[in-house]
Motif scaffolding. Structure first.
Motif, short mmCIF file in Angstrom:
data_model
loop_
_atom_site.label_atom_id
_atom_site.label_comp_id
_atom_site.label_asym_id
_atom_site.label_seq_id
_atom_site.Cartn_x
_atom_site.Cartn_y
_atom_site.Cartn_z
N TYR A 43 0.83 -1.21 0.00
CA TYR A 43 0.00 0.00 0.00
C TYR A 43 0.86 1.26 0.00
CZ TYR A 43 -3.02 3.47 2.37
OH TYR A 43 -3.70 4.59 2.74
N THR A 44 1.84 1.31 0.91
CA THR A 44 2.69 2.50 0.97
C THR A 44 3.65 2.58 -0.21
OG1 THR A 44 4.22 1.28 2.43
CG2 THR A 44 2.55 2.67 3.47
N PHE A 45 4.07 1.42 -0.73
CA PHE A 45 4.93 1.40 -1.92
C PHE A 45 4.21 2.04 -3.11
CE2 PHE A 45 6.34 -0.62 -5.86
CZ PHE A 45 7.72 -0.42 -5.80
N THR A 46 2.96 1.62 -3.34
CA THR A 46 2.22 2.19 -4.47
C THR A 46 1.84 3.64 -4.20
OG1 THR A 46 0.17 1.25 -3.55
CG2 THR A 46 1.30 -0.02 -5.23
N MET A 47 1.60 3.98 -2.92
CA MET A 47 1.33 5.38 -2.58
C MET A 47 2.51 6.26 -2.94
SD MET A 47 0.55 7.04 1.16
CE MET A 47 -0.64 5.76 1.55
N SER A 48 3.69 5.84 -2.52
CA SER A 48 4.90 6.61 -2.84
C SER A 48 5.19 6.58 -4.33
CB SER A 48 6.09 6.04 -2.07
OG SER A 48 5.89 6.12 -0.69
N GLY A 49 4.91 5.43 -4.98
CA GLY A 49 5.11 5.35 -6.42
C GLY A 49 4.22 6.30 -7.17
N GLY A 50 2.95 6.38 -6.77
CA GLY A 50 2.03 7.32 -7.39
C GLY A 50 2.46 8.75 -7.17
N ALA A 51 2.94 9.04 -5.96
CA ALA A 51 3.42 10.39 -5.66
C ALA A 51 4.63 10.75 -6.50
CB ALA A 51 3.75 10.50 -4.18
N THR A 52 5.54 9.80 -6.65
CA THR A 52 6.74 10.03 -7.45
C THR A 52 6.40 10.27 -8.91
OG1 THR A 52 8.01 8.60 -5.97
CG2 THR A 52 8.96 9.03 -8.13
#
Length: 428
Positions: free
Chosen positions: A168-177
């Motif tokens: 969840y946090t990986f994709t959250m950070s990926g989307g933010a990046t």
């Protein structure tokens, strides 16, 4: 007062909840039979939701300078705009416990995704009022998702909490990046920063469509049970609840102050909007890897405290680098800030594994995030006002370093032996 599962500071582990403590009768959502297909669809939905939960923020942060130039709003609006997400997280997030109790965690998330997608699309209207109104609507949707997702993961993936939180946090950070890197070029390609912002609404629509199968399955299979009301405020009378709220507050204060103004600071110091956006993307990209590394590191016996120390000290070093290093070395604070942002998944796992049931986890998540975001809203707003008053960034960044020190102290207290003796929330 019912005892909650404590941290285990003597070993430094992330807190865990035994199966015997998760009483079905106390669950905030009714039990639903699991199938492999449903589990896979749920994982896809978590990925889609994660991609959305910061993209709407970082895409705007990279365009703040251009939006102000095109729409013509003044310093007050420029200072308020970065604080809207945090204020919405605080106010709208406070109602998440009530909403999940009324309709269930899954339907609450679906409603939130609809608000998110609608608000992002409204921001495409090139007037200041639409920018502000759309941001309020979208961020209110994000607020509900922020609070409800740890409970959703606890409810549906109780045996794989760390793995799902990491995803969840990986994709959250990926989307933010991704949003930070392509936001400026996308807006330039579309010919308008407002339309560039609205384009991210399509990602919100995709998340809503991807989550609907989970909602429909849960609705069909749910059994009628009474959803309990768990009181939030008694949590603040416990050491554990107070410290979890404090650590969430300080990390949110730092994260949103940095995410809101990092690119703007670099632009005001001479970098182009594209170069500043690229460095912002570097920061977000590092945060993706840092979150996974710190989560794996902190989940090992005795390693939670060192992991929290690493993240918080990295933020303090990044602030110093931002003040003292030339703009040509902007990549240094970008990397350090990115590593510091990796503390977020550790905090989420601590919340997800606290409490005796999904209802208690939701209550803890609600109070920690709502109160935390309310206080954290001072960060981006205060930095904007201080910059307008002083004409520079030294004082705002110096005051930010005090918050970084407070975060380090909280990390120490949270993982102390004394914290483990305290009790948790009451069920009303």
């Amino acid at each position: 007062m019912a005892a909650t599962t404590p941290l285990t500071p003597s070993t430094g582990n992330i807190p865990t909840v035994s199966p015997a403590q998760v009483a079905p009768a106390l669950s905030a959502s009714p039990a639903v039979p699991k199938t492999r297909v449903v589990a896979v669809v749920g994982i896809i939905a978590v990925v889609l939701i994660g991609l959305n939960l910061r993209a709407g923020i970082t895409s705007a942060a990279a365009l703040f300078h251009d939006l102000q130039q095109v729409l013509g709003y003044g310093a007050l609006v420029a200072s308020i705009l970065p604080s809207i997400p945090l204020l919405c997280f605080a106010v709208a997030g406070m109602g998440t416990s009530w909403l999940t109790r009324r309709v269930g965690v899954e339907k609450a998330i679906a409603i939130a995704l609809a608000l998110l997608a609608g608000g992002l699309l409204v921001r495409g209207v090139p007037v200041t009022g639409a920018l502000l109104g759309g941001t309020v609507l979208a961020m209110s949707g994000l607020a509900v998702c922020n609070v409800a997702m740890p409970s959703f993961i606890r409810e549906h993936y109780s045996e794989r909490t760390s793995m799902m939180t990491g995803l969840y946090t990986f994709t959250m950070s990926g989307g933010a990046t991704f949003a930070a890197v392509v936001s400026v070029p996308l807006a330039q390609e579309l010919g308008s920063p407002s339309i560039g912002l609205a384009a991210w609404g399509l990602l919100g629509v995709a998340a809503l469509l991807g989550f609907l199968p989970v909602v429909l399955h849960t609705h069909r299979k749910a059994t009628k049970t009474d959803r309990p009301r768990v009181s939030m405020w008694p949590l603040l009378r416990t050491r554990l609840g107070l410290l979890i709220t404090a650590i969430f507050t300080f990390q949110a204060f730092l994260a949103y102050a940095v995410m809101s103004w990092f690119a703007y600071i670099l632009t005001s110091q001479g970098l182009s909007a594209s170069e500043s956006g690229l460095q912002f993307g570097v920061m977000q990209l590092v945060s993706v890897a840092a979150g996974m590394i710190l989560l794996a590191f902190g989940s090992r016996p005795g390693m939670l405290r060192p992991a929290l120390y690493l993240a918080s000290s990295s933020t303090l070093l990044a602030i110093a680098a931002m003040v003292w290093l030339p703009t040509s070395l902007a990549v240094v604070p970008a990397v350090l800030f990115g590593f510091g942002l990796g503390i977020f998944p550790l905090v989420l796992v601590i919340i997800s594994r606290s409490g005796r049931s999904t209802a208690e986890t939701t209550a803890l998540s609600t109070i920690a995030q709502s109160l935390g975001y309310l206080i954290a809203a001072i960060g981006p707003f205060g930095m904007g006002l201080l910059h307008s008053a002083t004409g520079g960034w030294v004082l705002p960044l110096s005051l930010l370093s005090i918050v970084a020190v407070a975060l380090m102290v909280t990390c120490h207290l949270l993982t102390s032996k004394r914290t483990a003796t305290k009790t948790g929330p009451r069920t009303a």
